[in-house]
Design a protein around this motif. Sequence first.
Motif, PDB file in Angstrom:
ATOM      1  N   ASP A 670       0.845  -1.196   0.000  1.00 12.77           N
ATOM      2  CA  ASP A 670       0.000   0.000   0.000  1.00 12.77           C
ATOM      3  C   ASP A 670       0.886   1.253   0.000  1.00 12.77           C
ATOM      4  OD1 ASP A 670      -1.699   2.196   0.886  1.00 12.77           O
ATOM      5  OD2 ASP A 670      -3.187   0.646   1.321  1.00 12.77           O
ATOM      6  N   PRO A 671       0.665   2.160  -0.963  1.00 10.14           N
ATOM      7  CA  PRO A 671       1.491   3.372  -1.015  1.00 10.14           C
ATOM      8  C   PRO A 671       1.475   4.170   0.291  1.00 10.14           C
ATOM      9  CG  PRO A 671       0.227   3.124  -3.031  1.00 10.14           C
ATOM     10  CD  PRO A 671      -0.274   2.068  -2.098  1.00 10.14           C
ATOM     11  N   ALA A 672       0.352   4.138   1.027  1.00 11.41           N
ATOM     12  CA  ALA A 672       0.282   4.860   2.309  1.00 11.41           C
ATOM     13  C   ALA A 672       1.267   4.269   3.307  1.00 11.41           C
ATOM     14  CB  ALA A 672      -1.141   4.816   2.863  1.00 11.41           C
ATOM     15  N   LEU A 673       1.386   2.926   3.309  1.00 15.00           N
ATOM     16  CA  LEU A 673       2.343   2.285   4.205  1.00 15.00           C
ATOM     17  C   LEU A 673       3.772   2.583   3.749  1.00 15.00           C
ATOM     18  CD1 LEU A 673       3.060   0.373   6.528  1.00 15.00           C
ATOM     19  CD2 LEU A 673       2.762  -1.553   4.948  1.00 15.00           C
ATOM     20  N   ALA A 674       4.010   2.512   2.433  1.00 15.47           N
ATOM     21  CA  ALA A 674       5.345   2.814   1.913  1.00 15.47           C
ATOM     22  C   ALA A 674       5.755   4.245   2.277  1.00 15.47           C
ATOM     23  CB  ALA A 674       5.376   2.601   0.401  1.00 15.47           C
ATOM     24  N   LYS A 675       4.780   5.148   2.242  1.00 15.54           N
ATOM     25  CA  LYS A 675       5.082   6.548   2.569  1.00 15.54           C
ATOM     26  C   LYS A 675       5.553   6.707   3.996  1.00 15.54           C
ATOM     27  CE  LYS A 675       3.078  11.163   2.042  1.00 15.54           C
ATOM     28  NZ  LYS A 675       1.864  11.939   1.660  1.00 15.54           N
TER      29      LYS A 675
END
Length: 801
Positions: A670-675
């Motif tokens: 998930d991009p939110a987690l990667a961020k």
Amino acid sequence: MKISVNWLKEYININLATEALGDALTAGGLEVEGLETIESVKGGLQGVVIGEVLTCEKHPGADKLNKTTVDLGDGNIAPIVCGAPNVAAGQKVVVATVGTTLYPDGGEGFKIKKAKIRGEVSMGMICAEDELGLGVSHDGIMVLTTDLPNGTPAADYFKLKSEEVFEIGLTPNRADAASHVGTARDIVALTGETLRMPNIEAFKIDNHDLPMEVIVEDQAACPRYSGLTISGVTVKESPEWLKTRLTSIGLAPINNIVDVTNFVLHELGQPLHAFDAAEVTGNKVIVKKMAEGTEFITLDGETRKLSAQDLMIANETAPMCIAGVFGGAQSGVSDNTTNIFLESAYFSPDSVRKTAQRHTLKTDASFRFERGTDPNMTVFALKRAALLIQEVAGGSISSEITDIYPEPIQDFVIPVTYAYINKLIGIEIPKERIQKILTDLEIKLEALTEEGFTAIVPPYRVDVTRPADIVEEVLRIYGLDNIPLDDFSGADYLADFPIKDKQNNERKVAEILSANGFFEIMTNSITNSNYTAEVKPEEQVKILNYLSEDLDVMRQQMVFNFLEVVARNSNRQQKDLKIYEFGNTYFKKEEGYTQNSRLAMAMTGNFEAENWVASSRAVTFHDLASHLTKILEMFNITKVKTEQFSNDIFAYGLTVGTRKQALGYIGLVDPALAKQFNIKEEVFFADLDWDAIMELISNDIVFEAVSKFPAVRRDLSLVIDQSVSFSQIMEVAKKSSNNLITNINCFDVYEGDKIEAGKKAYALSFTLQDKNKTLNDKVIDKTMNKLQVNFEKQLGAVIRK
């Protein structure tokens, strides 16, 4: 080399089952590589019987159909609806009973089922000859004239026989076994049965009306040449028995004269050649070498330039045949031939081998001559062929047998001692058993003493020339399996049985991944408890004396360690990453603690650095999925089931497993987690249960021969809902294709304003191949039509024309 079991039985009694006979031949040195059953009619007419039509009346609901009752024997009266115009009561007919599979064109079969036709029950089918695969006529049903009782299998009426054929991997030294009689000789030694040679006692000279002079100019290249003439023959199609013998071993019948020469070749191992006597100018057959560059047209229509070293069979004015290799187009037997000269010779193996290689010609004759034929078989084979030609083509033997053999080839004389035999074999074999084996192999024993004997080996056994060869003959018939290993025999040279070596398999996977640009990483098994918030607290393995708040539990997932690695490298301007790790995850259970071995992989950034050949592109889900698939396929785990998923960690992904066991997952973090880890690029991550994969690994070696039949490609364009996955398409296709589809490939996907919202277009290619025969257009079109119908019904697809 193909050997027919039925053909073998003409020369020796065989009391073994076919499989057991194959095992015995293999143990004796003639390795049986395959066993094929050849049916004259596909399916062998299993379930097809002779019946009698008792009643026949018009179908009440169809003008062109008849309602009949048919006696199938044993009191079984079957109602059958028949559309043939010639069906009538009182006829003897051929009936395919319920459950029978018919193969009308030898291709795809269809099964006879109980049916209702226009309201009337039908329990079988009265057949025409094309429906049975017996011919092409479909004018009406077959009406038989026979007194055979009802219920008699149709295969008995038509005298159908199946042929069991061995494929023997003949080694170069065993030229003696390149025939049915040669193979039968080995069976004599293996079973103790008696060899029956073909009977040639009826041979006689009918007249001397067609004499032929034979001159052999090169005795070294042609040590023995035999021949005779036959006049008044009729060239025509061979009788059924002769065609059956040849087709059973893969030979196409040509005409009765040529077929006889091929029959004797595969019966006795002696090549023969028949010349049209009208083309033998001057009634002279000359065995000689021609001038360098002489042009010669062979039977295949090719014009070849001869070498001065090529031995030729010539007439008074021109060459007629390349000796031992290939015949000429001009002098061969044709439909107009009435008189023939029949040749049976022994040519030097060296001469034939060099000529065959020089002209890149490999024939059944050259195969045998260049390995060494039996010089003592020429006259016997000549008489055998002459009698068969008279049987199938008529004619009279019109000359004496010419047999030019100035220097007979001698037997091999080999002195051997029993002590030498026992020393090489490793055990003491009774003298009587040794003597029986050798005499059964037609090796004469002379000068017998308590210490040994002298073996007199016939010249057709070109591989038995030394005492060690005699030992090999004894050993292969006595049986290698009958030689025990004693306490002092070492067995460390034997190959180990393969075991599931976890570390070795890890090494194999590491080598593959590293070869594909991945780097192995090693991360800490102790991690931050915040990463495992979704794991039940009672399942966490907590560190009692942890030294840092960031390292207080054993990890339950590998993904967070990978995100840390990606973040660290990204911060140091290393954004294009392919990484993997073998590691463990840990859980606390009621019964104690458990750990699970995992294989994790991740890809992020660009697939490869840009270069002058191609521009760079970002990695995709499918890049990582292809590596995961390769790993599973390497361990023969191919029947994999996938399901879509998403959660707080993954934006989308697939779970991977078999029907009974989960194997792991793959997806986009998930991009939110990667961020949260300061990662801007997409990160694709895969996690496999290495312990589960190790359980599924099989030590069985799985292989499949490459099909000799061509593959066919067909393309389809589908418009489907976006929710339909490629795996659903694969599943429908496999169920619809009767295993004819060997590969499905999606070569284009379109989603945009050109098609309806919520839809996507797939361009698919389908590779179709049958392992047993060449596909025809009818079967291909039927498969693709069925595929389209099932896509429409089961997936709601629209086929784009």
